[in-house]
Design an enzyme around this catalytic site. Structure first.
Site, PDB file in Angstrom:
ATOM      1  N   GLU A 314       0.790  -1.230   0.000  1.00 51.34           N
ATOM      2  CA  GLU A 314       0.000   0.000   0.000  1.00 51.34           C
ATOM      3  C   GLU A 314       0.827   1.288   0.000  1.00 51.34           C
ATOM      4  OE1 GLU A 314      -4.167  -1.170   2.030  1.00 51.34           O
ATOM      5  OE2 GLU A 314      -2.511  -1.059   3.455  1.00 51.34           O
TER       6      GLU A 314
HETATM    7  C1  ACM Z   1      -2.248  -5.285   4.095  1.00 54.86           C
HETATM    8  O1  ACM Z   1      -3.335  -5.714   4.505  1.00 54.86           O
HETATM    9  N1  ACM Z   1      -2.099  -3.992   3.846  1.00 54.86           N
HETATM   10  C2  ACM Z   1      -1.138  -6.163   3.855  1.00 54.86           C
END
Ligand code: ACM
Length: 672
Positions: A314
């Site tokens: 992310e």
């Molecule tokens: C995640 O759930 N950002 C690995």
């Protein structure tokens, strides 16, 4: 009579042997092979155990086993410690001391006769796995306690069977980690993935960079000594501990301490909210790598496991896009996009970790053509990265659909296989799939609620990782799970016990029964809805009805099954009467709940839910009465009720009523 016997024999024959045994034995994960005989090994004061002398780990575990056995049975064992008797009636034999490493031998064989228990394993870790099976085998009859005579041969399907615990979003004290490690060992999990850093906190002391915890942890972190204590504890259970330091994104806490490493200048503060944040390390600066080299060196020495997780998830790229120097760097170095820039960053990290003898693990975002295939991919956004990794020869494991923070029901996770049915992989490629990990992300949990989010669902996930693929009967799993959940309390896990405490708090120490009845049919909203419906922070209370509610609302599940059975068998009066009885019960619960809620303002928000349950129950009762007369409901009334039901499907206080669909299905009986 003869006919009956033939019929029973036929039934026995038609059902596979293992299916019958599973019904009788509440084992989880269910072993590879169970041959149940009809004798009994009586457990009394004379029970005494001899274990191979050479393993300290096994001695500790076996003495704990004797204590657990004594605690459960109330027996005063004549030999309450191992190796005290010349005539053992239980023996644990091992060939060697196991290494707490990936692919270590965890197999065992358990032979129980009327007079002797023999647990054999190649390693002490295998013996530990076998001890847990033995403890699950304990039975009761009119004479007391016994182990059924049997022969069990067992070994895991996958070598990587993990549970991620996020201690960044909410700090989790050591004693909570320890009891959860015990729970993991009880159901044969072997990796604790320790998510130690994120936007909301950096949780481990660094002697090289003390500001990480001075400025990035609110004082909630583990010292080196405490980390060693956890590692030692896990090691004695045969559980690996893999640390994760999430970079380049998810790094606000780190950048609060060392803002000079950020991609944009800013007065960084520990993040208090949840979601995907902008702060990102600057991958174009030498000092970023100097920092990570020193930090990873220190952490590589502290965390002994061979695998080291760098996160990598992310990174939204906002800071990289906004920094002209980074853009220039990309042009000059022919780096076409952010994903490739992260590939550049990860390759540098790979060199650092290789230098320190570690294997690099990361979330599936790190899967990039520039990365060599000696890295490990943790697949979370879907199954694609898992399948692609396996095809391209990268080791990989699955977390997608094992996100226990999203409050999905146990059967959903249980039926999610680490090797997806449509993966189309060769046997050789399948070997790159190491297993899976359940993930306990901690935005919405506290030390009080974490156990009820992990357990008992994770036991079913553990079965998926350990047991043969064809052990997949959902109804049977739920039956065994209830017993296993109760057994897990033996480790001081508080998934059952804390519920009562939460009810007392919620009712301001008034009667709790009506609230318990209400909660038995509601569940927290799923996925990320909770925060979307009402934004939370690190300081938001986690003591509301939603926090006491769990996935798999039991009364709702049972009612829904009842309605389903009734709808396929509408002449069955017994089923119908059971439904009527349940609906009357819920209808009447509302009056009492209102009285209680009036005395406890924390409950005000959930009153509309109790009202909805009452109204839905009345609807169900009316429908059943009308259907007895074979009449239909007039269209106008039907439509207004139908509309009401659609409204009731909406969350109240971020919880959902889990019987709505059944009432809607009942309503359809009287549709004109
Ligand atoms: C995640 O759930 N950002 C690995």
């Amino acid at each position: 009579m003869k006919k009956q016997i033939i019929y029973i024999l036929l039934l026995l024959f038609v059902n596979s042997v293992s299916a019958i045994e599973i019904k009788e034995l509440k084992l989880m994960p269910y072993p590879k092979s169970v041959n149940l005989l009809d004798g009994k090994f009586k457990v009394d004061e004379n029970f005494n155990l001899e274990v191979s002398q050479n393993s300290e780990r096994l001695k500790i575990y076996s003495n704990k086993f004797l204590m657990r056995l004594a605690n459960r049975t109330g027996l005063f064992l004549n030999n309450p410690f191992v190796n005290e008797s010349k005539n053992p009636n239980a023996i644990i034999d091992i060939q060697r001391i196991g290494l707490v490493k990936l692919n270590e031998d965890e197999s065992y064989e358990l032979n129980i006769s009327d007079i002797k228990i023999h647990l054999k394993a190649n390693t002490d870790i295998g013996a530990i796995r076998g001890i847990e099976t033995l403890l699950q085998l304990l039975q009761i009859d009119e004479n007391g306690y016994y182990f059924p005579t049997c022969k069990i041969i067992d070994s895991p399907r996958f070598p990587w069977r993990g549970l991620l615990i996020d201690v960044s979003r909410h700090f989790i004290p050591i004693e909570v980690l320890k009891r959860n490690l015990d729970g993991m060992a009880a159901i044969k999990l072997n990796v604790m993935h320790f998510h130690l850093s994120d936007d909301q906190g950096f949780r481990v002391e660094s002697k090289t960079f003390p500001k990480l915890t001075e400025l990035g942890s609110d004082g909630n972190f583990y010292t080196h000594e405490q980390i060693k204590e956890i590692l030692n504890y896990a090691n004695n259970l045969g559980i690996r501990v893999m640390p994760e330091f999430d970079v380049p994104g998810h790094s606000t806490a780190l950048l609060t301490a060392y803002p000079e490493l950020a991609s944009l200048p800013f007065n960084y503060k520990i993040e208090r909210k949840w979601g995907v944040m902008d702060p990102t390390l600057n991958p174009t600066l030498d000092k970023t790598y100097d920092f990570l080299d020193k930090l990873f060196k220190e952490m590589s020495e502290l965390f002994v496991d061979e695998y080291f997780h760098i996160g990598g998830d992310e990174n939204n790229g906002n800071q990289w896009n906004a920094n002209l120097d980074i853009q220039k760097f990309m042009k000059e170095n022919n780096i076409p996009d952010n994903s490739s820039l992260q590939g550049y960053f990860n390759n540098k990290l790979l060199k650092i970790l290789t230098k320190y003898g570690k294997k690099l693990v990361g979330w599936d975002e790190i899967f990039h053509p520039s990365m060599p295939n000696n890295i490990v991919i943790q697949s979370w956004r879907g199954k694609e990265a898992l399948i692609e990794s396996a095809k391209k020869g990268y080791q990989t494991f699955l977390s997608n659909d094992y996100y226990i923070d999203l409050i999905q029901p146990t059967d959903f996770h249980y039926l999610n296989d680490p090797i997806p049915a449509d993966a189309n992989l060769t046997e050789e490629q399948k070997k790159f799939i190491l297993g899976g990990e359940a993930t306990m992300w901690a935005e919405m949990i506290s030390a009080e609620t974490i156990d009820s989010r992990i357990w008992p669902r994770t036991a079913a996930i553990a079965e998926r990782f350990w047991s043969p693929q064809n052990i997949n009967d959902v109804e049977n799993m739920y039956k065994r799970l209830e017993y296993i959940s109760y057994l897990l309390e033996e480790h001081d896990l508080q998934h059952i016990k804390n519920f009562e405490r939460m009810l007392r708090r919620l009712t301001n120490n008034n009667e709790t029964e009506s609230l318990r009845n209400l909660i038995s049919v509601i569940e927290p909203v799923k996925f990320y809805q909770r925060n979307n419906l009402r934004e939370q922070t690190q300081q938001t209370p986690l003591t509301r009805v939603i926090d006491a509610a769990t996935a798999d609302a039991k009364a709702a599940r049972e009612f829904n099954q009842l309605v389903e059975n009734y709808l396929s068998e509408k002449n069955n009066l017994e089923l119908k009467n059971k439904i009527i009885q349940q609906l009357n019960f819920w209808k009447n619960n509302h009056t009492e709940f209102l009285e209680t809620a009036k005395k406890s303002p924390i409950l005000f928000e959930i009153i509309p839910m109790s009202e909805n349950l009452c109204k839905l129950s009345k609807i169900g009762l009316e429908v059943l009465e009308l259907s007895s007369t074979k009449k239909k409901m007039n269209n106008e009334l039907f439509n207004s009720i139908f509309e009401f039901i659609q409204k009731v499907k909406l969350p109240v206080a971020q919880t959902e009523l889990m019987i709505v669909n059944s009432i809607e299905n009942l309503l359809n009986i009287v549709k004109e």
